[in-house]
Write a protein that holds these residues in place. Structure first.
Motif, PDB file in Angstrom:
ATOM      1  N   GLU A   1       0.901  -0.978   0.103  1.00  0.00           N
ATOM      2  CA  GLU A   1      -0.081  -0.071  -0.190  1.00  0.00           C
ATOM      3  C   GLU A   1       0.927   1.420   0.082  1.00  0.00           C
TER       4      GLU A   1
ATOM      5  N   PHE B   1       1.035   5.838  -0.785  1.00  0.00           N
ATOM      6  CA  PHE B   1       0.167   6.966  -0.489  1.00  0.00           C
ATOM      7  C   PHE B   1       0.021   7.542  -1.895  1.00  0.00           C
ATOM      8  N   TYR B   2      -1.212   8.238  -2.153  1.00  0.00           N
ATOM      9  CA  TYR B   2      -1.368   8.846  -3.409  1.00  0.00           C
ATOM     10  C   TYR B   2      -1.045  10.178  -3.016  1.00  0.00           C
ATOM     11  N   THR B   3      -0.480  10.862  -3.821  1.00  0.00           N
ATOM     12  CA  THR B   3      -0.135  12.312  -3.697  1.00  0.00           C
ATOM     13  C   THR B   3      -0.029  13.041  -4.983  1.00  0.00           C
TER      14      THR B   3
ATOM     15  N   PHE C   1      -0.474  13.308   4.608  1.00  0.00           N
ATOM     16  CA  PHE C   1      -1.233  12.480   3.764  1.00  0.00           C
ATOM     17  C   PHE C   1      -2.519  12.531   4.036  1.00  0.00           C
TER      18      PHE C   1
ATOM     19  N   TRP D   1      -5.083  13.667   1.234  1.00  0.00           N
ATOM     20  CA  TRP D   1      -5.329  12.870   0.048  1.00  0.00           C
ATOM     21  C   TRP D   1      -5.398  11.249   0.189  1.00  0.00           C
ATOM     22  N   ASN D   2      -5.395  10.719   1.304  1.00  0.00           N
ATOM     23  CA  ASN D   2      -5.446   9.398   1.680  1.00  0.00           C
ATOM     24  C   ASN D   2      -6.449   8.883   2.889  1.00  0.00           C
TER      25      ASN D   2
ATOM     26  N   ASN E   1      -7.751   5.057   3.758  1.00  0.00           N
ATOM     27  CA  ASN E   1      -6.651   3.968   4.008  1.00  0.00           C
ATOM     28  C   ASN E   1      -5.506   4.466   4.758  1.00  0.00           C
ATOM     29  N   LEU E   2      -5.602   5.479   5.255  1.00  0.00           N
ATOM     30  CA  LEU E   2      -4.292   6.553   5.898  1.00  0.00           C
ATOM     31  C   LEU E   2      -3.591   5.539   6.854  1.00  0.00           C
TER      32      LEU E   2
ATOM     33  N   LYS F   1      -1.944   2.328   5.180  1.00  0.00           N
ATOM     34  CA  LYS F   1      -0.883   2.821   4.088  1.00  0.00           C
ATOM     35  C   LYS F   1       0.298   2.848   5.115  1.00  0.00           C
TER      36      LYS F   1
ATOM     37  N   ASN G   1     -12.726  12.932  -2.373  1.00  0.00           N
ATOM     38  CA  ASN G   1     -11.955  12.550  -1.056  1.00  0.00           C
ATOM     39  C   ASN G   1     -13.243  12.642  -0.256  1.00  0.00           C
TER      40      ASN G   1
END
Length: 373
Positions: free
Chosen positions: A226, A228-230, A289, A292-293, A296-297, A300, A357
């Motif tokens: 998993e 992070f999306y950024t 993060f 944007w996450n 599932n912060l 991740k 989001n």
């Protein structure tokens, strides 16, 4: 009776039993008087099949017989409703046919066991010298018992490794199917869906060591990773990396490649070592993060960071962040780290990203709700 007649009669028996099972499934009291012609034929066909298999024993024919279904369900139904069902010749015929079929099943199973000889503890598709020799390694390592069944302390993950290794060496087209049949009585988990660990690999490595000639890389896919999306640029990521190194939040030997990997599955190398307390890591994850996450912060975070060489506990993330927020310390728990995160998060959400989001849109009439489900 020819072999073709045999196959047709097995199919017809399955059809009759299937119709009876359908009546059971819709929770009705079956009226067997309407089934008299079919049940007469059921008894006749069962007798013909029993005679034929005794004269022409064959593993493939035995498999077809043992694949006849629903006898147990029908037997249980008859026992449950014996007070409601009028005892007639038709019912007696059905009971006798079910008994004869189940007796025939046991004859076929015994025949199959005898055919396998010394490999009688293996399902038919695995009953050969090569498989038995390979599985013996697991027996010697005490992961399987002398009947090739899992030992009490054997992990599902280890069974998956054994199945993968043997299937790879024997070039089986279906890696796990035969082994799930082999071990279906001793494990309640599907070995094909057991995940491969990234960090705590003691049991995994032990099982792998039994088959050094096997390439396990196809098994070690990136599906469990998993990241992070950024939307930030590589320059933003590099700047945050340099700040975290400078102020000793992450291990000094952390390379930029390792840090970049937590933003891209394809580039993932290993987790980043966090050298401060876990509550501060939760604080950092939320500020850096969380925007944007959201979904599932913490998951991740547990995949992308280590503390003292171990994966952090997700529950500790949640409790750590909650305590900081409850005490009103979000703006002052660590002002330097907060400044690093704020500089990193200089990008504003677009209208589309704001909706994404918030979650999935649910329309009810003219109202619009948002769901994280």
């Amino acid at each position: 009776m020819t072999r073709q007649d045999f196959v047709i009669k097995v199919a017809k028996i399955n059809k009759i039993l299937g119709e009876l099972k359908y009546g059971i499934d819709i929770d009705t009291i079956l009226d067997f008087s309407f089934l008299t012609p079919q049940l007469l034929m059921l008894a006749e066909w069962t007798a013909d099949i029993q005679q034929y298999i005794s004269q022409e024993p064959s593993p493939s024919l035995a498999r077809q017989i043992t694949s006849i279904g629903y006898t147990d369900e029908i037997k249980k139904y008859l026992a449950k409703h014996k007070e409601d069902i009028t005892p007639t010749a038709c019912v007696t015929l059905l009971i006798d046919s079910i008994k004869r079929l189940q007796s025939l099943f046991e004859i076929c199973r015994q025949y199959q066991r005898e055919e396998k000889g010394q490999y009688k503890d293996l399902v038919e598709t695995l009953a050969n010298e090569q498989v038995a020799t390979l599985l013996q390694r697991a027996v010697d390592a005490e992961l399987l018992d002398n009947h090739f069944q899992p030992a009490p302390d054997t992990k599902t993950l280890q069974l998956r490794v054994i199945a993968f290794a043997v299937s790879s060496i024997c070039k089986f087209p279906r890696t796990y199917v035969d082994f799930e049949k082999q071990w279906s009585h001793t494990t309640s988990y599907r070995i094909s869906t057991c995940s491969i660990p990234k960090y705590r690999t003691k049991f995994y490595e032990y099982a792998k060591s039994l088959y050094p000639e096997v390439d396990f890389s196809p098994l070690e896919s990136s599906c469990g990773i998993e990241t992070f999306y950024t939307p930030q640029s590589p320059e933003d990521i590099t700047k945050m990396y340099n700040e975290l190194i400078k102020y000793k939040y992450i291990a000094p030997d952390t390379t930029l490649d390792v840090f970049n990997g937590i933003f891209d599955k394809a580039k993932f190398v290993k987790p980043v070592e966090w050298i401060k307390e876990q509550r501060l890591l939760a604080y950092f994850l939320y500020l850096a993060f969380g925007k944007w996450n959201k979904k599932n912060l913490w998951v991740k975070g547990g995949k992308c960071f280590l503390i003292n060489g171990k994966a952090p506990h997700i529950a500790c993330f949640k409790s750590g962040y909650s305590s900081i927020k409850r005490l009103g310390w979000m703006d002052r728990f660590d002002t330097r780290l907060k400044a690093i995160c704020e500089e990193f998060n200089h990008i504003e959400e677009t209208a589309k990203e704001k909706v994404e989001n918030k979650g999935r849109i649910i329309h009810i009439g003219k109202e619009v709700f948002y769901s994280d489900m």
